[in-house]
Scaffold this motif. Structure first.
Motif, PDB file in Angstrom:
ATOM      1  N   ILE A  57       1.043  -1.162   0.074  1.00 21.45           N
ATOM      2  CA  ILE A  57       0.111  -0.026   0.111  1.00 21.45           C
ATOM      3  C   ILE A  57       0.977   1.415  -0.143  1.00 21.45           C
ATOM      4  N   VAL A  58       2.284   1.083   0.030  1.00 22.37           N
ATOM      5  CA  VAL A  58       3.095   2.388   0.199  1.00 22.37           C
ATOM      6  C   VAL A  58       3.505   2.676  -1.244  1.00 22.37           C
ATOM      7  N   PRO A  59       3.300   3.819  -1.697  1.00 21.25           N
ATOM      8  CA  PRO A  59       3.698   4.070  -2.936  1.00 21.25           C
ATOM      9  C   PRO A  59       5.330   4.264  -3.218  1.00 21.25           C
ATOM     10  N   VAL A  60       5.658   4.338  -4.388  1.00 23.66           N
ATOM     11  CA  VAL A  60       7.048   4.585  -4.638  1.00 23.66           C
ATOM     12  C   VAL A  60       7.535   5.901  -4.326  1.00 23.66           C
ATOM     13  N   THR A  61       6.427   6.684  -4.198  1.00 23.88           N
ATOM     14  CA  THR A  61       6.689   8.251  -3.902  1.00 23.88           C
ATOM     15  C   THR A  61       6.799   8.574  -2.479  1.00 23.88           C
ATOM     16  N   VAL A  62       7.840   7.741  -1.798  1.00 27.64           N
ATOM     17  CA  VAL A  62       7.876   8.135  -0.546  1.00 27.64           C
ATOM     18  C   VAL A  62       9.003   9.330  -0.347  1.00 27.64           C
ATOM     19  N   PRO A  63       8.855   9.969   0.798  1.00 25.48           N
ATOM     20  CA  PRO A  63       9.559  11.189   1.261  1.00 25.48           C
ATOM     21  C   PRO A  63      11.100  10.684   0.882  1.00 25.48           C
ATOM     22  N   GLY A  64      12.080  11.558   0.295  1.00 30.38           N
ATOM     23  CA  GLY A  64      13.396  11.265   0.013  1.00 30.38           C
ATOM     24  C   GLY A  64      13.631  10.927  -1.486  1.00 30.38           C
ATOM     25  N   LEU A  65      12.525  10.364  -1.878  1.00 25.26           N
ATOM     26  CA  LEU A  65      12.722   9.855  -3.391  1.00 25.26           C
ATOM     27  C   LEU A  65      13.381  11.278  -4.473  1.00 25.26           C
ATOM     28  N   LEU A  66      13.015  12.342  -4.238  1.00 21.03           N
ATOM     29  CA  LEU A  66      13.663  13.246  -5.171  1.00 21.03           C
ATOM     30  C   LEU A  66      15.260  13.261  -4.966  1.00 21.03           C
ATOM     31  N   SER A  99       5.495  15.290  -7.180  1.00 20.68           N
ATOM     32  CA  SER A  99       5.245  16.219  -5.959  1.00 20.68           C
ATOM     33  C   SER A  99       4.438  15.239  -4.958  1.00 20.68           C
ATOM     34  N   HIS A 100       3.934  14.166  -5.312  1.00 20.91           N
ATOM     35  CA  HIS A 100       3.417  13.289  -3.877  1.00 20.91           C
ATOM     36  C   HIS A 100       4.465  12.815  -3.051  1.00 20.91           C
ATOM     37  N   ALA A 101       5.918  13.074  -3.366  1.00 19.10           N
ATOM     38  CA  ALA A 101       6.697  12.390  -2.585  1.00 19.10           C
ATOM     39  C   ALA A 101       6.910  13.070  -1.254  1.00 19.10           C
ATOM     40  N   ASN A 102       5.786  12.930  -0.370  1.00 22.33           N
ATOM     41  CA  ASN A 102       5.978  13.628   0.959  1.00 22.33           C
ATOM     42  C   ASN A 102       4.934  12.835   1.830  1.00 22.33           C
ATOM     43  N   ALA A 103       4.998  13.040   3.026  1.00 21.85           N
ATOM     44  CA  ALA A 103       4.659  12.221   4.032  1.00 21.85           C
ATOM     45  C   ALA A 103       3.094  12.206   4.087  1.00 21.85           C
ATOM     46  N   ASP A 104       2.481  13.343   3.899  1.00 20.27           N
ATOM     47  CA  ASP A 104       1.011  13.484   4.008  1.00 20.27           C
ATOM     48  C   ASP A 104       0.400  12.702   2.969  1.00 20.27           C
ATOM     49  N   ASP A 105       1.084  13.058   1.613  1.00 21.00           N
ATOM     50  CA  ASP A 105       0.352  12.430   0.378  1.00 21.00           C
ATOM     51  C   ASP A 105       0.621  10.948   0.626  1.00 21.00           C
ATOM     52  N   VAL A 106       1.751  10.554   0.987  1.00 22.40           N
ATOM     53  CA  VAL A 106       1.933   8.986   1.057  1.00 22.40           C
ATOM     54  C   VAL A 106       0.843   8.488   2.066  1.00 22.40           C
ATOM     55  N   LYS A 107       0.576   9.009   3.018  1.00 24.81           N
ATOM     56  CA  LYS A 107      -0.350   8.616   4.059  1.00 24.81           C
ATOM     57  C   LYS A 107      -1.775   8.430   3.285  1.00 24.81           C
ATOM     58  N   PRO A 358      -1.256   5.973 -12.608  1.00 24.51           N
ATOM     59  CA  PRO A 358      -1.596   7.421 -12.452  1.00 24.51           C
ATOM     60  C   PRO A 358      -0.703   8.165 -11.749  1.00 24.51           C
ATOM     61  N   ALA A 359      -0.583   9.844 -11.954  1.00 28.01           N
ATOM     62  CA  ALA A 359       0.417  10.558 -11.221  1.00 28.01           C
ATOM     63  C   ALA A 359       0.337  10.521  -9.734  1.00 28.01           C
ATOM     64  N   ASP A 360      -0.836  10.255  -9.379  1.00 28.78           N
ATOM     65  CA  ASP A 360      -1.219  10.230  -7.845  1.00 28.78           C
ATOM     66  C   ASP A 360      -1.056   8.938  -7.343  1.00 28.78           C
ATOM     67  N   SER A 361      -0.716   7.916  -8.047  1.00 29.44           N
ATOM     68  CA  SER A 361      -0.541   6.414  -7.565  1.00 29.44           C
ATOM     69  C   SER A 361      -1.917   5.683  -7.028  1.00 29.44           C
ATOM     70  N   ILE A 362      -3.189   6.312  -7.477  1.00 26.02           N
ATOM     71  CA  ILE A 362      -4.355   5.954  -6.775  1.00 26.02           C
ATOM     72  C   ILE A 362      -5.099   5.312  -8.025  1.00 26.02           C
ATOM     73  N   PRO A 363      -5.830   4.174  -8.018  1.00 29.59           N
ATOM     74  CA  PRO A 363      -6.597   3.423  -9.188  1.00 29.59           C
ATOM     75  C   PRO A 363      -7.822   4.580  -9.543  1.00 29.59           C
ATOM     76  N   VAL A 364      -8.117   4.536 -10.844  1.00 31.02           N
ATOM     77  CA  VAL A 364      -9.149   5.202 -11.440  1.00 31.02           C
ATOM     78  C   VAL A 364     -10.305   4.218 -11.417  1.00 31.02           C
ATOM     79  N   ILE A 365     -11.487   4.680 -10.633  1.00 30.11           N
ATOM     80  CA  ILE A 365     -12.525   3.675 -10.527  1.00 30.11           C
ATOM     81  C   ILE A 365     -13.992   4.318 -10.327  1.00 30.11           C
ATOM     82  N   GLY A 366     -14.815   4.353 -11.351  1.00 28.20           N
ATOM     83  CA  GLY A 366     -15.948   5.023 -10.971  1.00 28.20           C
ATOM     84  C   GLY A 366     -16.651   5.539 -12.590  1.00 28.20           C
ATOM     85  N   LYS A 367     -17.432   6.633 -12.316  1.00 26.57           N
ATOM     86  CA  LYS A 367     -18.313   6.787 -13.642  1.00 26.57           C
ATOM     87  C   LYS A 367     -17.547   7.920 -14.216  1.00 26.57           C
ATOM     88  N   VAL A 368     -17.527   8.104 -15.627  1.00 24.61           N
ATOM     89  CA  VAL A 368     -16.954   9.109 -16.299  1.00 24.61           C
ATOM     90  C   VAL A 368     -17.702  10.363 -16.214  1.00 24.61           C
TER      91      VAL A 368
END
Length: 417
Positions: A57-66, A99-107, A358-368
């Motif tokens: 569940i932990v994305p690649v974009t963890v703090p320190g990736l940059l 831009s998501h490589a920070n603790a708040d976004d990762v959580k 996806p750039a935010d590491s979250i699947p796209v699920i739902g109506k268009v």
């Protein structure tokens, strides 16, 4: 069926997400048609690592990736590759991604991903029950393998997130770990053992068996490329393929990374890239690891499968068109020789495919948005097999007008408007 009328649903894409959606829709009383240019289980679903990785569940974009990423790109022993000629095209996506490589976004990301993969073994058992595909599903441990305790403690941030989501594990050190799995090199002295995970012994075979079950229950299977959609009064009422126009009450787009151009026909620009994934299979090996193992130093997975061991877990950015590169395969071979020095095998096969990122590491699920009758399910990065059944179940619920007990807002395609 509970208060919903039976519909005819067209599903574009017959990987794990499309086929799972088909089966859950059938169970809800609907009629389905699956459309795929190659047929079931031939694309990304075929080539994944085969682990039902609930804890991933932990994305690649963890703090320190940059800080780390540039170094990784210039080190041939790191599992990150880039085709430099592709960089100008990749850049807008990459800026958003990093831009998501920070603790708040990762959580936030981990919480959303956990909703889709957190009960993967149970989700797959529920999906495959009575289909003939369940023979490919084996409950197992999942082991993260480190050189030593200090190496493990370097990943404390990610393990803290897993603990916060209810994951627990055993820590096996030194002799206790070598007794747990004697096939691994003595230099790998620390293991984190998570229970309640699983292995799909043949991912391609599994998806094909699920699709065959759907067909047996009345699904129509069409091998074709979808070239566009039919709209009447704003509503999406069908799809166009090279040869014919097909009418549906609702249409689901589940074609992985190839969903991006289809989404664009509705004016929806999803920041989606191919995370090019590689695997090697070593057939008739002289030994099998006890359970799937993530080797932390090389960020690759060793999965015991039917008649072979599969090695997977390299990331390359280079788009959809370039051929496979040699260095990722070479790295996987160096890594397995270091991790299992006593391993030999009869035959070797190689594969490269495209994971939808996806750039935010979250699947796209739902109506268009602004396209009633159209739905989406894609964008699971490297855990599409893990999250496919839950994604299909959620889409079936939405299309049937049923309430979900999961907050679906994080996955909504609307977030890209």
């Amino acid at each position: 069926m509970m208060g919903t009328e039976a519909k005819h649903i067209g599903i574009v894409g017959a990987g794990i997400v499309g086929v799972s959606t088909a089966i859950w829709l059938q169970r809800a009383g609907h009629r389905v048609t699956l459309i795929d240019r190659l047929g079931p289980g031939e694309g990304t679903s075929y080539g994944n690592g085969g682990v039902l990785a609930s804890c991933s569940i932990v994305p690649v974009t963890v703090p320190g990736l940059l800080k780390k990423a540039p170094r990784m790109l210039f080190d041939p022993n790191q599992p990150l590759f880039l085709k430099w000629s592709y960089l100008p095209k990749l850049a807008p996506w990459l800026v958003k991604y990093l831009s998501h490589a920070n603790a708040d976004d990762v959580k936030r990301i981990a919480s959303a991903v956990h909703g889709i993969v957190g009960d993967s073994l149970a989700d797959h058992q529920a999906l495959s029950a009575g289909t003939g595909a369940e023979r490919f599903l084996v409950p197992s441990d999942y082991v993260f393998v480190y050189n030593d305790r200090a190496h493990f403690e370097g990943d404390a941030f990610g393990w803290g997130i897993r603990r916060a989501h209810g994951f627990s594990w055993d820590e096996l050190e030194g002799r206790a770990f070598s007794e747990y799995d004697p096939t691994l090199a003595p230099a790998l002295g620390f293991g984190v053992r998570l229970g309640n995970h699983g292995v799909i012994k043949d991912p391609g075979g599994y998806v094909k068996a699920l699709a065959a079950h759907a067909e047996m229950n009345g699904a129509r299977l069409i091998k074709a490329d979808v070239t566009g959609f039919v709209r009447e009064g704003g509503k999406v009422t069908g799809v166009r393929t090279g040869g014919e126009t097909l009418s549906f009450d609702d249409t689901v787009i589940a074609t992985g990374v190839w969903s991006k151009p289809l989404a664009e026909t509705f004016g929806l620009k999803v920041p989606l890239e191919s995370e090019r994934g590689y695997h090697i299979e070593l057939w008739e090996p002289n030994m099998m690891p006890r359970s799937p193992a993530m080797i932390a130093s090389g960020k690759f997975v060793i999965t015991p499968m039917e008649g072979r061991i599969r090695l997977a877990g390299v990331v390359e950015f280079g788009g959809l068109d370039a051929p496979a590169s040699r260095p990722p395969f070479d790295l996987l071979m160096r890594n397995i020789r270091a991790a299992m020095p006593g391993l030999s095998w009869k035959d070797k096969t190689e594969w490269m495919g495209h994971r939808p990122a996806p750039a935010d590491s979250i699947p796209v699920i739902g109506k268009v948005p602004n396209a009633p009758g159209a739905w989406m399910g894609f964008g699971h990065h490297h855990i599409g097999l893990t999250g496919g059944p839950k994604t299909g179940y959620l889409l079936s619920q939405m299309i049937s007008g049923q309430q979900s007990n999961l907050d679906l807002a994080p996955y909504a395609p609307m977030r890209f408007q």
